[in-house]
Scaffold this motif. Structure first.
Motif, PDB file in Angstrom:
ATOM      1  N   TYR A  65       0.811  -1.219   0.000  1.00  0.00           N
ATOM      2  CA  TYR A  65       0.000   0.000   0.000  1.00  0.00           C
ATOM      3  C   TYR A  65       0.846   1.272   0.000  1.00  0.00           C
ATOM      4  N   ILE A  66       2.158   1.122   0.109  1.00  0.00           N
ATOM      5  CA  ILE A  66       3.030   2.307   0.063  1.00  0.00           C
ATOM      6  C   ILE A  66       4.098   2.141  -1.019  1.00  0.00           C
ATOM      7  N   ASP A  67       3.796   1.334  -2.033  1.00  0.00           N
ATOM      8  CA  ASP A  67       4.785   1.121  -3.086  1.00  0.00           C
ATOM      9  C   ASP A  67       4.879   2.380  -3.964  1.00  0.00           C
ATOM     10  N   PRO A  68       5.909   2.495  -4.797  1.00  0.00           N
ATOM     11  CA  PRO A  68       6.109   3.716  -5.598  1.00  0.00           C
ATOM     12  C   PRO A  68       4.927   4.094  -6.481  1.00  0.00           C
ATOM     13  N   GLY A  69       4.083   3.110  -6.831  1.00  0.00           N
ATOM     14  CA  GLY A  69       2.896   3.433  -7.622  1.00  0.00           C
ATOM     15  C   GLY A  69       1.963   4.384  -6.907  1.00  0.00           C
ATOM     16  N   ASN A  70       1.965   4.380  -5.571  1.00  0.00           N
ATOM     17  CA  ASN A  70       1.106   5.280  -4.803  1.00  0.00           C
ATOM     18  C   ASN A  70       1.661   6.703  -4.739  1.00  0.00           C
ATOM     19  N   PHE A  71       2.991   6.826  -4.868  1.00  0.00           N
ATOM     20  CA  PHE A  71       3.615   8.129  -4.724  1.00  0.00           C
ATOM     21  C   PHE A  71       3.052   9.136  -5.728  1.00  0.00           C
ATOM     22  N   ALA A  72       3.076   8.748  -7.021  1.00  0.00           N
ATOM     23  CA  ALA A  72       2.650   9.673  -8.083  1.00  0.00           C
ATOM     24  C   ALA A  72       1.190  10.072  -7.917  1.00  0.00           C
ATOM     25  N   THR A  73       0.325   9.100  -7.592  1.00  0.00           N
ATOM     26  CA  THR A  73      -1.107   9.386  -7.457  1.00  0.00           C
ATOM     27  C   THR A  73      -1.366  10.362  -6.322  1.00  0.00           C
ATOM     28  N   ASN A  74      -0.756  10.114  -5.166  1.00  0.00           N
ATOM     29  CA  ASN A  74      -0.986  10.975  -4.007  1.00  0.00           C
ATOM     30  C   ASN A  74      -0.435  12.381  -4.205  1.00  0.00           C
ATOM     31  N   ILE A  75       0.735  12.476  -4.815  1.00  0.00           N
ATOM     32  CA  ILE A  75       1.347  13.791  -5.036  1.00  0.00           C
ATOM     33  C   ILE A  75       0.556  14.584  -6.071  1.00  0.00           C
ATOM     34  N   THR A  76       0.076  13.903  -7.118  1.00  0.00           N
ATOM     35  CA  THR A  76      -0.767  14.563  -8.113  1.00  0.00           C
ATOM     36  C   THR A  76      -2.049  15.083  -7.470  1.00  0.00           C
ATOM     37  N   ALA A  77      -2.681  14.251  -6.637  1.00  0.00           N
ATOM     38  CA  ALA A  77      -3.925  14.653  -5.961  1.00  0.00           C
ATOM     39  C   ALA A  77      -3.703  15.860  -5.063  1.00  0.00           C
ATOM     40  N   GLY A  78      -2.606  15.858  -4.310  1.00  0.00           N
ATOM     41  CA  GLY A  78      -2.328  16.970  -3.411  1.00  0.00           C
ATOM     42  C   GLY A  78      -1.974  18.251  -4.136  1.00  0.00           C
ATOM     43  N   SER A  79      -1.192  18.152  -5.201  1.00  0.00           N
ATOM     44  CA  SER A  79      -0.773  19.353  -5.920  1.00  0.00           C
ATOM     45  C   SER A  79      -1.938  19.982  -6.690  1.00  0.00           C
ATOM     46  N   GLN A  80      -2.867  19.146  -7.192  1.00  0.00           N
ATOM     47  CA  GLN A  80      -3.986  19.680  -7.978  1.00  0.00           C
ATOM     48  C   GLN A  80      -5.139  20.178  -7.112  1.00  0.00           C
ATOM     49  N   TYR A  81      -5.436  19.444  -6.030  1.00  0.00           N
ATOM     50  CA  TYR A  81      -6.647  19.741  -5.260  1.00  0.00           C
ATOM     51  C   TYR A  81      -6.397  20.002  -3.776  1.00  0.00           C
ATOM     52  N   GLY A  82      -5.159  20.182  -3.402  1.00  0.00           N
ATOM     53  CA  GLY A  82      -4.879  20.456  -2.001  1.00  0.00           C
ATOM     54  C   GLY A  82      -5.252  19.284  -1.112  1.00  0.00           C
ATOM     55  N   TYR A  83      -5.936  19.575  -0.031  1.00  0.00           N
ATOM     56  CA  TYR A  83      -6.292  18.549   0.961  1.00  0.00           C
ATOM     57  C   TYR A  83      -7.621  17.868   0.651  1.00  0.00           C
ATOM     58  N   LEU A  84      -8.244  18.239  -0.467  1.00  0.00           N
ATOM     59  CA  LEU A  84      -9.616  17.843  -0.779  1.00  0.00           C
ATOM     60  C   LEU A  84      -9.861  16.339  -0.718  1.00  0.00           C
ATOM     61  N   LEU A  85      -8.896  15.528  -1.192  1.00  0.00           N
ATOM     62  CA  LEU A  85      -9.124  14.089  -1.346  1.00  0.00           C
ATOM     63  C   LEU A  85      -8.510  13.241  -0.232  1.00  0.00           C
ATOM     64  N   LEU A  86      -8.209  13.855   0.894  1.00  0.00           N
ATOM     65  CA  LEU A  86      -7.704  13.082   2.040  1.00  0.00           C
ATOM     66  C   LEU A  86      -8.695  12.007   2.456  1.00  0.00           C
ATOM     67  N   TRP A  87      -9.972  12.318   2.392  1.00  0.00           N
ATOM     68  CA  TRP A  87     -11.000  11.357   2.822  1.00  0.00           C
ATOM     69  C   TRP A  87     -10.991  10.102   1.941  1.00  0.00           C
TER      70      TRP A  87
END
Length: 428
Positions: A46-68
């Motif tokens: 659940y913390i493999d490199p495939g998650n890095f890009a998705t989470n960073i993209t989500a945070g940079s585009q929408y801020g904290y919106l998708l934490l839930w």
């Protein structure tokens, strides 16, 4: 009472065994300790490199919106991994072995082939991620970085030869290093506490945010983690009867909750850092190398170094776990086995070729997640079928509510992955 006997009793209280716990000799926090480990190995998926890009993209585009969305994904993960762990405890067999016993030989062979392809895709993401971390940290060209990564992954596999507990301890230590790396970045990023709290309220901004949330949810469940977890619990602590098996599962569930909380915290911290550092500056960051250099420019070398280390360590740990999963599916589905070092060498060939031909590492990570989508249903649906079958599970059979919840989660995950595949094909 002899001094030696007293020393043995004191040692046993300080380092209780699982059987001591089952016999009621140890209570409290110490009673959980003998059961910790399997979920931490599964949690690496659940913390493999495939998650890095998705989470960073989500945070940079929408801020904290998708934490839930990450929080919801982790709740799904707790359910799915607990079903896998319970199958191993109840039957003394892993998911591929149970499938081989209950499906035809032809079906088992087909399931093995797709599982191997999925694990190869998993290994692709993890190996490239580790090599990218090496490249970013030490400015080593990608191909030499990949070769160094190969040596490192063999070194981690050597822990397995020293026993399951040594391997668990090594992987757990690596997970803790990733935790420290992202804790440091979060501290340096100074995120807004109020915005973080607001991010746990379910909502979307636009259609693209829904698509990104779909990506986070759809990529959460990793097929190889489902296969592996049942293998990690099948012989670790063997219950003599249904009562003991229920006790074992209760403690293993605690292991799962702790491990998934840690994995969720790491994923959330990735998004939080991207929101605090990139989104506030209006930056849309999708590539990991851009994230690395931007963290250096905005927060200093400590932030970028810890990011690179987190990527490297997560990649190395998860690639070793992927290799172990491959061994489980081959042995389980077709009752064959090859030396684990040979398997490791074979699975290195595709990522090495991709790196040698100069492919974009982040794009390769994204496409590996697409390939993973194909394998979700083939792991998740049999898991729910088997854990709902009283003849297979005995006293640990799912409660009706658990089965219904499992099918709902399976439907969500499978449909999201089909949708992701469609979107990828349309956008290709």
């Amino acid at each position: 009472m002899s001094r030696v006997y007293k020393e043995k009793q004191i040692s046993r209280l300080q380092h209780p065994t699982a059987q001591d716990v089952l016999n009621g000799k140890v209570r409290g926090i110490k009673s959980v300790l003998p059961f910790l480990g399997p979920a931490f190995i599964a949690a690496v998926a659940y913390i493999d490199p495939g998650n890095f890009a998705t989470n960073i993209t989500a945070g940079s585009q929408y801020g904290y919106l998708l934490l839930w969305v990450i929080a919801f994904s982790n709740l799904m993960a707790v359910l799915i991994q607990s079903l896998s762990a319970k199958l191993g405890i109840a039957t003394g067999k892993n998911l591929p072995e149970v499938a081989r016993e209950n499906f035809s030989k032809k079906t088992s062979i087909l399931l093995w082939i797709q599982a191997e392809l999925v694990i190869m895709a998993t290994d692709l993401a993890e190996f490239i991620g580790a090599a990218l971390g090496m490249y970013l940290l030490f400015d080593i060209p990608m191909l030499p970085a990949a070769l160094i990564t190969a040596v490192g992954s063999f070194a981690i596999l050597e822990l397995q030869r020293r026993g399951v507990r040594a391997f668990e301890a090594g992987i757990t230590a690596m997970v803790m290093m990733v935790v420290l790396a992202f804790a440091l970045q979060t501290f340096l990023a100074h995120p807004d506490a109020g915005s973080i709290a607001a991010g746990f309220i379910p909502k979307f901004a636009d259609v693209n945010s829904i698509l990104l949330a779909t990506g986070i949810l759809g990529a959460t469940v990793m097929p190889h983690a489902i296969y592996l977890h049942s293998s990690l619990t099948q012989h670790r602590v063997v219950g003599k009867n249904d009562e003991e098996k229920r006790k074992i599962f209760k403690f293993e569930f605690m292991d799962i909750v702790i491990a998934m909380i840690i994995a969720g915290a790491i994923n959330m911290s990735m998004l939080i850092i991207a929101a605090a550092v990139f989104h506030t500056k209006g930056m849309n960051v999708e590539d990991l190398d851009v994230a690395f250099h931007s963290l250096h420019d905005m927060l200093g070398p400590m932030a970028s170094i810890s990011f690179g280390l987190g990527l490297l360590i997560a990649g190395l740990a998860s690639s070793s776990v992927g290799t172990l999963s491959g061994d489980v599916v081959m042995q389980g589905f077709i009752n064959k086995h090859i030396p684990i070092y040979l398997r490791r060498a074979i699975t290195m060939i595709p990522p090495l070729l991709i790196i040698a031909f100069g492919a974009n590492a982040t794009k390769a990570l994204v496409w590996s997640q697409v390939i993973l989508s194909f394998g979700i249903a083939f792991a998740l649906i049999p898991l729910i079928m088997f854990t709902s079958n009283k003849k297979i599970m005995g006293g640990l059979v799912n409660h009706k509510f658990t089965t219904i919840l499992g099918w709902i989660v399976a439907a969500i995950v499978v449909l999201l992955n089909i949708y992701l595949l469609y979107q990828t094909a349309v956008g290709a």
